[in-house]
Scaffold this motif. Structure first.
Motif, PDB file in Angstrom:
ATOM      1  N   VAL A  23       0.830  -1.199   0.000  1.00 48.80           N
ATOM      2  CA  VAL A  23       0.000   0.000   0.000  1.00 48.80           C
ATOM      3  C   VAL A  23       0.868   1.253   0.000  1.00 48.80           C
ATOM      4  N   ARG A  24       1.902   1.223   0.827  1.00 53.78           N
ATOM      5  CA  ARG A  24       2.764   2.398   0.955  1.00 53.78           C
ATOM      6  C   ARG A  24       3.459   2.716  -0.358  1.00 53.78           C
ATOM      7  N   GLU A  25       3.947   1.716  -1.045  1.00 57.50           N
ATOM      8  CA  GLU A  25       4.695   1.936  -2.285  1.00 57.50           C
ATOM      9  C   GLU A  25       3.829   1.740  -3.522  1.00 57.50           C
ATOM     10  N   LYS A  26       2.545   1.259  -3.328  1.00 55.54           N
ATOM     11  CA  LYS A  26       1.622   0.990  -4.441  1.00 55.54           C
ATOM     12  C   LYS A  26       2.293   0.173  -5.538  1.00 55.54           C
ATOM     13  N   VAL A  27       2.961  -0.964  -5.136  1.00 54.94           N
ATOM     14  CA  VAL A  27       3.707  -1.783  -6.082  1.00 54.94           C
ATOM     15  C   VAL A  27       2.753  -2.586  -6.956  1.00 54.94           C
ATOM     16  N   PRO A  28       3.106  -2.839  -8.216  1.00 54.27           N
ATOM     17  CA  PRO A  28       2.249  -3.627  -9.107  1.00 54.27           C
ATOM     18  C   PRO A  28       2.349  -5.120  -8.802  1.00 54.27           C
ATOM     19  N   ILE A  29       1.361  -5.870  -9.252  1.00 59.23           N
ATOM     20  CA  ILE A  29       1.345  -7.331  -9.127  1.00 59.23           C
ATOM     21  C   ILE A  29       1.646  -7.922 -10.492  1.00 59.23           C
ATOM     22  N   ILE A  30       2.601  -8.861 -10.525  1.00 59.29           N
ATOM     23  CA  ILE A  30       2.978  -9.498 -11.789  1.00 59.29           C
ATOM     24  C   ILE A  30       2.659 -10.988 -11.712  1.00 59.29           C
ATOM     25  N   PRO A  31       1.642 -11.454 -12.428  1.00 61.04           N
ATOM     26  CA  PRO A  31       1.310 -12.883 -12.434  1.00 61.04           C
ATOM     27  C   PRO A  31       2.264 -13.663 -13.350  1.00 61.04           C
ATOM     28  N   VAL A  32       2.649 -14.850 -12.886  1.00 65.25           N
ATOM     29  CA  VAL A  32       3.450 -15.772 -13.689  1.00 65.25           C
ATOM     30  C   VAL A  32       2.655 -17.073 -13.816  1.00 65.25           C
ATOM     31  N   VAL A  33       2.445 -17.516 -15.049  1.00 67.23           N
ATOM     32  CA  VAL A  33       1.601 -18.689 -15.293  1.00 67.23           C
ATOM     33  C   VAL A  33       2.405 -19.806 -15.946  1.00 67.23           C
ATOM     34  N   TYR A  34       2.298 -21.010 -15.380  1.00 67.68           N
ATOM     35  CA  TYR A  34       2.921 -22.207 -15.966  1.00 67.68           C
ATOM     36  C   TYR A  34       1.835 -23.039 -16.624  1.00 67.68           C
ATOM     37  N   SER A  35       2.126 -23.571 -17.801  1.00 65.21           N
ATOM     38  CA  SER A  35       1.152 -24.418 -18.490  1.00 65.21           C
ATOM     39  C   SER A  35       0.939 -25.724 -17.725  1.00 65.21           C
ATOM     40  N   SER A  36      -0.108 -26.430 -18.064  1.00 67.09           N
ATOM     41  CA  SER A  36      -0.437 -27.681 -17.388  1.00 67.09           C
ATOM     42  C   SER A  36       0.687 -28.708 -17.533  1.00 67.09           C
ATOM     43  N   PHE A  37       0.943 -29.431 -16.443  1.00 68.47           N
ATOM     44  CA  PHE A  37       1.949 -30.505 -16.450  1.00 68.47           C
ATOM     45  C   PHE A  37       1.351 -31.845 -16.861  1.00 68.47           C
ATOM     46  N   SER A  38       0.026 -31.883 -17.093  1.00 67.36           N
ATOM     47  CA  SER A  38      -0.688 -33.159 -17.194  1.00 67.36           C
ATOM     48  C   SER A  38      -0.236 -34.049 -18.342  1.00 67.36           C
ATOM     49  N   SER A  39       0.439 -33.481 -19.359  1.00 64.55           N
ATOM     50  CA  SER A  39       0.860 -34.320 -20.479  1.00 64.55           C
ATOM     51  C   SER A  39       2.122 -35.125 -20.159  1.00 64.55           C
ATOM     52  N   PHE A  40       2.802 -34.774 -19.058  1.00 67.85           N
ATOM     53  CA  PHE A  40       4.012 -35.523 -18.701  1.00 67.85           C
ATOM     54  C   PHE A  40       4.115 -35.842 -17.211  1.00 67.85           C
ATOM     55  N   TYR A  41       3.236 -35.211 -16.386  1.00 71.59           N
ATOM     56  CA  TYR A  41       3.286 -35.474 -14.946  1.00 71.59           C
ATOM     57  C   TYR A  41       1.871 -35.553 -14.389  1.00 71.59           C
ATOM     58  N   SER A  42       1.544 -36.687 -13.756  1.00 66.67           N
ATOM     59  CA  SER A  42       0.221 -36.860 -13.168  1.00 66.67           C
ATOM     60  C   SER A  42       0.292 -37.881 -12.033  1.00 66.67           C
ATOM     61  N   CYS A  43      -0.085 -37.451 -10.835  1.00 64.44           N
ATOM     62  CA  CYS A  43      -0.122 -38.374  -9.698  1.00 64.44           C
ATOM     63  C   CYS A  43      -1.213 -39.423  -9.882  1.00 64.44           C
ATOM     64  N   LYS A  44      -2.312 -39.011 -10.494  1.00 61.05           N
ATOM     65  CA  LYS A  44      -3.459 -39.915 -10.658  1.00 61.05           C
ATOM     66  C   LYS A  44      -3.138 -41.085 -11.571  1.00 61.05           C
ATOM     67  N   THR A  45      -2.453 -40.811 -12.685  1.00 59.07           N
ATOM     68  CA  THR A  45      -2.144 -41.869 -13.651  1.00 59.07           C
ATOM     69  C   THR A  45      -0.719 -42.390 -13.515  1.00 59.07           C
ATOM     70  N   LYS A  46       0.017 -41.867 -12.505  1.00 57.86           N
ATOM     71  CA  LYS A  46       1.409 -42.273 -12.252  1.00 57.86           C
ATOM     72  C   LYS A  46       2.287 -42.042 -13.480  1.00 57.86           C
ATOM     73  N   LEU A  47       2.144 -40.843 -14.033  1.00 59.88           N
ATOM     74  CA  LEU A  47       2.918 -40.463 -15.216  1.00 59.88           C
ATOM     75  C   LEU A  47       3.993 -39.458 -14.830  1.00 59.88           C
ATOM     76  N   PHE A  48       5.222 -39.715 -15.276  1.00 61.17           N
ATOM     77  CA  PHE A  48       6.318 -38.761 -15.046  1.00 61.17           C
ATOM     78  C   PHE A  48       7.355 -38.990 -16.144  1.00 61.17           C
ATOM     79  N   THR A  49       7.248 -38.203 -17.217  1.00 61.49           N
ATOM     80  CA  THR A  49       8.183 -38.324 -18.323  1.00 61.49           C
ATOM     81  C   THR A  49       8.811 -36.959 -18.598  1.00 61.49           C
ATOM     82  N   SER A  50       9.508 -36.846 -19.715  1.00 63.08           N
ATOM     83  CA  SER A  50      10.072 -35.562 -20.104  1.00 63.08           C
ATOM     84  C   SER A  50       8.972 -34.694 -20.713  1.00 63.08           C
TER      85      SER A  50
END
Length: 246
Positions: free
Chosen positions: A161-188
């Motif tokens: 509030v004091r410095e009124k700094v901006p917020i910068i969102p960083v978004v990562y795409s879904s990992f589901s094509s190579f990492y999934s706990c549900k299907t036990k997938l972990f590849t490159s």
């Protein structure tokens, strides 16, 4: 009794099991990932202490280098768009979506110098991992004690509030094509990382916070869905396990 022969035998057993089933391969990779974290943290802690002598945000440069090396062992690639937004010399608040234990690799790909992070207090007690986070100047909040957590967040909020700094969102795409706990997938795979335009906070008041949060969430969700439609390393489409911005 020597410990190394047992560790080597355990690793060989994990490698053997990894050849037998998809689930075994998944847990073997997770186990090795955790081992990497503990080993790299111990090594980085020594370097940080020798270089800076104690707790300072300057240690994050060293920590970042160690964490970013993990991607080579797992065949992961990060394609970053909009990095120049974080290169500007100004204070800001960075927020990102959370999906899995792999998130920290993506964060270290874009983390600017002298960036102070906030983490849950439980991580402080994870041996060398907690130690390296402490040495890196991470602020820990105890979510079980709301007054303490609110005190830390209030300090951060007051500075915003004091410095009124901006917020910068960083978004990562879904990992589901190579990492999934549900299907036990972990590849490159390849992770798309997009640094969004800064969201200004100048002139806002406490009453504007709900609207500000909604603006951030909607922007991150829109970009998450967009970049997650991009075919990744193994060509799999965005699946039902995809995690949206949290």
């Amino acid at each position: 009794m020597e410990l190394w022969p047992w560790l080597i035998a355990a690793l060989l057993l994990l490698l053997l099991l990894a050849q037998l089933s998809r689930s075994a391969r998944f847990y073997a990779k997770i186990g090795l990932y955790c081992a990497f974290c503990f080993t790299a943290s111990a090594m980085a802690a020594v370097v940080c202490l020798l270089r800076h002598g104690g707790r300072t945000v300057e240690n994050m440069r060293i920590i970042s280098w160690f964490v970013r090396s993990f991607k080579y062992a797992y065949g992961l690639r990060f394609e970053v768009k909009g990095r120049e937004t974080l290169d500007e010399d100004r204070p800001c608040v960075i927020i990102s979506n959370h999906q899995s234990i792999l998130d920290m690799m993506g964060l270290m790909e874009v983390l600017p110098d002298r960036c102070v992070q906030i983490a849950k207090r439980e991580l402080l007690f994870l041996g060398p991992v907690g130690l390296i986070m402490y040495l890196g100047g991470v602020l820990f909040i105890n979510r079980q004690h709301s007054q303490t957590a609110m005190s830390v967040m209030t300090d951060v909020g007051e500075r915003m509030v004091r410095e009124k700094v901006p917020i910068i969102p960083v978004v990562y795409s879904s990992f589901s094509s190579f990492y999934s706990c549900k299907t036990k997938l972990f590849t490159s795979g390849t992770i798309q990382v997009e640094v969004l335009d800064a969201i200004p906070t100048r002139g806002l008041t406490v009453a504007d916070v709900p609207k500000l949060l909604d603006t951030c969430h909607q922007a991150m969700r829109t970009h998450f869905l967009h970049i997650s439609k991009t075919p990744q390393e193994n060509g799999a489409p965005l699946g039902p396990d995809a995690q949206e911005a949290q």
